[in-house]
Design a protein around this motif. Structure first.
Motif, PDB file in Angstrom:
ATOM      1  N   PHE A   6      22.119 -62.055  97.656  1.00 52.59           N
ATOM      2  CA  PHE A   6      22.869 -61.495  96.447  1.00 52.59           C
ATOM      3  C   PHE A   6      22.567 -62.120  95.150  1.00 52.59           C
ATOM      4  N   ILE A   7      22.121 -61.120  94.230  1.00 57.69           N
ATOM      5  CA  ILE A   7      21.949 -61.453  92.811  1.00 57.69           C
ATOM      6  C   ILE A   7      23.151 -60.877  92.083  1.00 57.69           C
ATOM      7  N   GLY A   8      24.209 -61.622  91.478  1.00 59.34           N
ATOM      8  CA  GLY A   8      25.007 -60.945  90.797  1.00 59.34           C
ATOM      9  C   GLY A   8      24.629 -60.844  89.388  1.00 59.34           C
ATOM     10  N   GLU A   9      25.139 -59.848  88.624  1.00 60.92           N
ATOM     11  CA  GLU A   9      24.792 -59.498  87.406  1.00 60.92           C
ATOM     12  C   GLU A   9      25.912 -59.045  86.627  1.00 60.92           C
ATOM     13  N   SER A  10      25.810 -59.052  85.277  1.00 58.56           N
ATOM     14  CA  SER A  10      26.757 -58.395  84.316  1.00 58.56           C
ATOM     15  C   SER A  10      25.948 -57.085  83.652  1.00 58.56           C
ATOM     16  N   HIS A  11      26.493 -55.831  83.895  1.00 58.14           N
ATOM     17  CA  HIS A  11      25.660 -54.879  83.828  1.00 58.14           C
ATOM     18  C   HIS A  11      25.254 -54.706  82.279  1.00 58.14           C
ATOM     19  N   HIS A  12      24.147 -53.990  82.080  1.00 60.12           N
ATOM     20  CA  HIS A  12      23.441 -53.728  80.842  1.00 60.12           C
ATOM     21  C   HIS A  12      22.828 -55.074  80.199  1.00 60.12           C
ATOM     22  N   ARG A  13      22.789 -55.912  80.990  1.00 60.57           N
ATOM     23  CA  ARG A  13      21.929 -57.155  80.434  1.00 60.57           C
ATOM     24  C   ARG A  13      20.418 -57.039  80.663  1.00 60.57           C
ATOM     25  N   ILE A  14      19.628 -57.189  79.848  1.00 64.11           N
ATOM     26  CA  ILE A  14      17.960 -56.980  80.225  1.00 64.11           C
ATOM     27  C   ILE A  14      17.551 -58.190  80.714  1.00 64.11           C
ATOM     28  N   GLU A  15      17.782 -59.186  80.894  1.00 62.50           N
ATOM     29  CA  GLU A  15      17.457 -60.351  81.710  1.00 62.50           C
ATOM     30  C   GLU A  15      17.397 -59.955  83.111  1.00 62.50           C
ATOM     31  N   SER A  16      18.524 -59.210  83.586  1.00 63.42           N
ATOM     32  CA  SER A  16      18.842 -59.174  85.011  1.00 63.42           C
ATOM     33  C   SER A  16      17.746 -58.291  85.548  1.00 63.42           C
ATOM     34  N   PRO A  17      17.232 -56.844  85.246  1.00 61.03           N
ATOM     35  CA  PRO A  17      16.130 -56.363  85.957  1.00 61.03           C
ATOM     36  C   PRO A  17      14.867 -57.150  86.052  1.00 61.03           C
ATOM     37  N   LEU A  18      14.450 -58.049  84.845  1.00 58.86           N
ATOM     38  CA  LEU A  18      13.403 -58.935  84.639  1.00 58.86           C
ATOM     39  C   LEU A  18      13.439 -59.922  85.748  1.00 58.86           C
ATOM     40  N   ASP A  30      24.071 -48.132  84.425  1.00 62.38           N
ATOM     41  CA  ASP A  30      22.556 -47.531  83.979  1.00 62.38           C
ATOM     42  C   ASP A  30      22.450 -48.027  82.564  1.00 62.38           C
ATOM     43  N   HIS A  31      21.122 -48.541  82.491  1.00 59.32           N
ATOM     44  CA  HIS A  31      20.446 -48.753  81.312  1.00 59.32           C
ATOM     45  C   HIS A  31      19.006 -48.584  81.440  1.00 59.32           C
ATOM     46  N   GLU A  32      18.302 -48.448  80.109  1.00 57.46           N
ATOM     47  CA  GLU A  32      16.882 -48.069  80.361  1.00 57.46           C
ATOM     48  C   GLU A  32      16.039 -49.294  80.891  1.00 57.46           C
ATOM     49  N   PRO A  33      16.285 -50.703  80.849  1.00 64.67           N
ATOM     50  CA  PRO A  33      15.452 -51.654  81.469  1.00 64.67           C
ATOM     51  C   PRO A  33      15.617 -51.394  83.151  1.00 64.67           C
ATOM     52  N   PHE A  34      17.056 -51.167  83.631  1.00 58.75           N
ATOM     53  CA  PHE A  34      17.004 -50.883  84.980  1.00 58.75           C
ATOM     54  C   PHE A  34      16.368 -49.681  85.640  1.00 58.75           C
ATOM     55  N   ARG A  35      16.307 -48.661  84.734  1.00 59.69           N
ATOM     56  CA  ARG A  35      15.565 -47.597  85.252  1.00 59.69           C
ATOM     57  C   ARG A  35      14.106 -48.058  85.212  1.00 59.69           C
ATOM     58  N   THR A  36      13.639 -48.712  84.094  1.00 58.80           N
ATOM     59  CA  THR A  36      12.112 -48.955  84.037  1.00 58.80           C
ATOM     60  C   THR A  36      11.536 -49.831  85.241  1.00 58.80           C
ATOM     61  N   VAL A  37      12.494 -50.815  85.409  1.00 59.82           N
ATOM     62  CA  VAL A  37      11.836 -51.666  86.734  1.00 59.82           C
ATOM     63  C   VAL A  37      11.718 -50.848  88.067  1.00 59.82           C
ATOM     64  N   ILE A  38      12.658 -49.841  88.027  1.00 60.63           N
ATOM     65  CA  ILE A  38      12.520 -49.062  89.159  1.00 60.63           C
ATOM     66  C   ILE A  38      11.278 -48.388  89.198  1.00 60.63           C
ATOM     67  N   ALA A  39      10.859 -47.969  88.216  1.00 62.68           N
ATOM     68  CA  ALA A  39       9.665 -47.057  87.963  1.00 62.68           C
ATOM     69  C   ALA A  39       8.628 -47.989  88.133  1.00 62.68           C
ATOM     70  N   TYR A  40       8.548 -49.299  87.651  1.00 54.44           N
ATOM     71  CA  TYR A  40       7.760 -50.421  88.032  1.00 54.44           C
ATOM     72  C   TYR A  40       7.423 -50.723  89.316  1.00 54.44           C
TER      73      TYR A  40
END
Length: 286
Positions: A37-49, A99-109
């Protein structure tokens, strides 16, 4: 060069730097038979990276990976189509809370990686809006049903990753991590924390790892997670989490290009450019 590729490149160029070498304590646990498990605070750009870096590094150690995301399970058919390059990532319905743009972008990646031969499955594990089952119970059931012969990386809100909570109220319910640990699954938990919550405008977030046995981990656990619940403070973080990935502020002195934080960022950006160009070339050749 099309717009989706430009978006992917921009995402990798301007996101925070992440060094795989500093994540060995996490990577060594991404193995078959383990749910990490990787826990996150939503909408933080560092998390999807961070997830991007973990997936890339883990692929070099294991043949296949499963990435489980906090998206409604009813979206699995759409995710499968996105991963098969049959639909755009914008077709996935994702809660505004997550939902936030980096989250979707990394899925696309990741969809591009899979189209170029990477063995990676993306799984939606959250309960849908019409589901009557409690969310953590639902997510636990989804994860328990996944293949055991592949490493499973789970990105969810940090409170879902606590393996043990001493509740002070009778209404307290176990997290998905606690449910699975209680059923005998090998569970590892690494919540991310952003300390402080906000950084000065010129700061670059840098991460460090704090092991569960470190007294600082208990302070982080109590002040940033357990304080949000009706729960007793923990004397130690051991048994609750396996460590924290802490994102701190790094403010380089003005005009000092030799600062270590800046150097790490530049190095990582170069690696991201190489990754992006390599991905583009493989995509165009396929």
């Amino acid at each position: 060069m099309n717009m989706p590729y430009l978006k992917l490149l921009a995402f990798m160029l301007f996101a925070s730097s992440i060094s795989a070498a500093q994540l060995d304590s996490v990577l060594t646990n991404i193995i078959p038979g383990t749910i990490t498990f990787i826990g996150e605070s939503h909408h933080r750009i560092e998390s999807p990276l961070l997830i991007k870096r973990l997936i890339h590094s883990a692929v070099g150690r294991q043949k296949c990976q499963i990435l489980a995301l906090e998206i409604g399970s009813d979206q699995q058919p759409v995710i499968d189509q996105v991963m098969a390059d049959e639909k755009p990532v914008g077709a996935i319905e994702i809660s505004e809370t997550i939902d936030h743009e980096p989250f979707r972008t990394v899925i696309a990646y990741f969809a591009k990686l899979k189209s170029n031969g990477y063995c990676l499955d993306v799984v939606a594990i959250d309960a849908g809006a019409d589901t009557q089952v409690e969310r953590n119970e639902w997510m636990a059931a989804r994860l328990a049903g996944l293949p055991k012969d592949k490493p499973i990386i789970v990105l969810v809100g940090a409170l879902h990753t606590l393996k043990k909570v001493a509740w002070t109220v009778s209404t307290g319910k176990p997290s998905v991590a606690e449910i699975l640990a209680g059923k005998g699954f090998r569970v590892k938990s690494f919540p991310q924390r952003w300390i402080p919550g906000e950084c000065p405008g010129n700061s670059i977030r840098q991460h460090r790892f704090v092991g569960a046995s470190d007294p600082e981990a208990a302070t982080i656990l109590n002040e940033s997670l357990l304080s949000l619940l009706n729960a007793k403070p923990a004397i130690s973080a051991e048994g609750v989490v396996d460590g924290f990935i802490v994102w701190g502020c790094d403010s380089p002195p003005r005009g000092d290009s030799s600062h270590s934080g800046v150097g790490e960022v530049r190095s990582n950006l170069c690696n991201s450019i190489v990754d992006a160009i390599s991905l583009r070339n493989r995509t165009f050749q396929s």
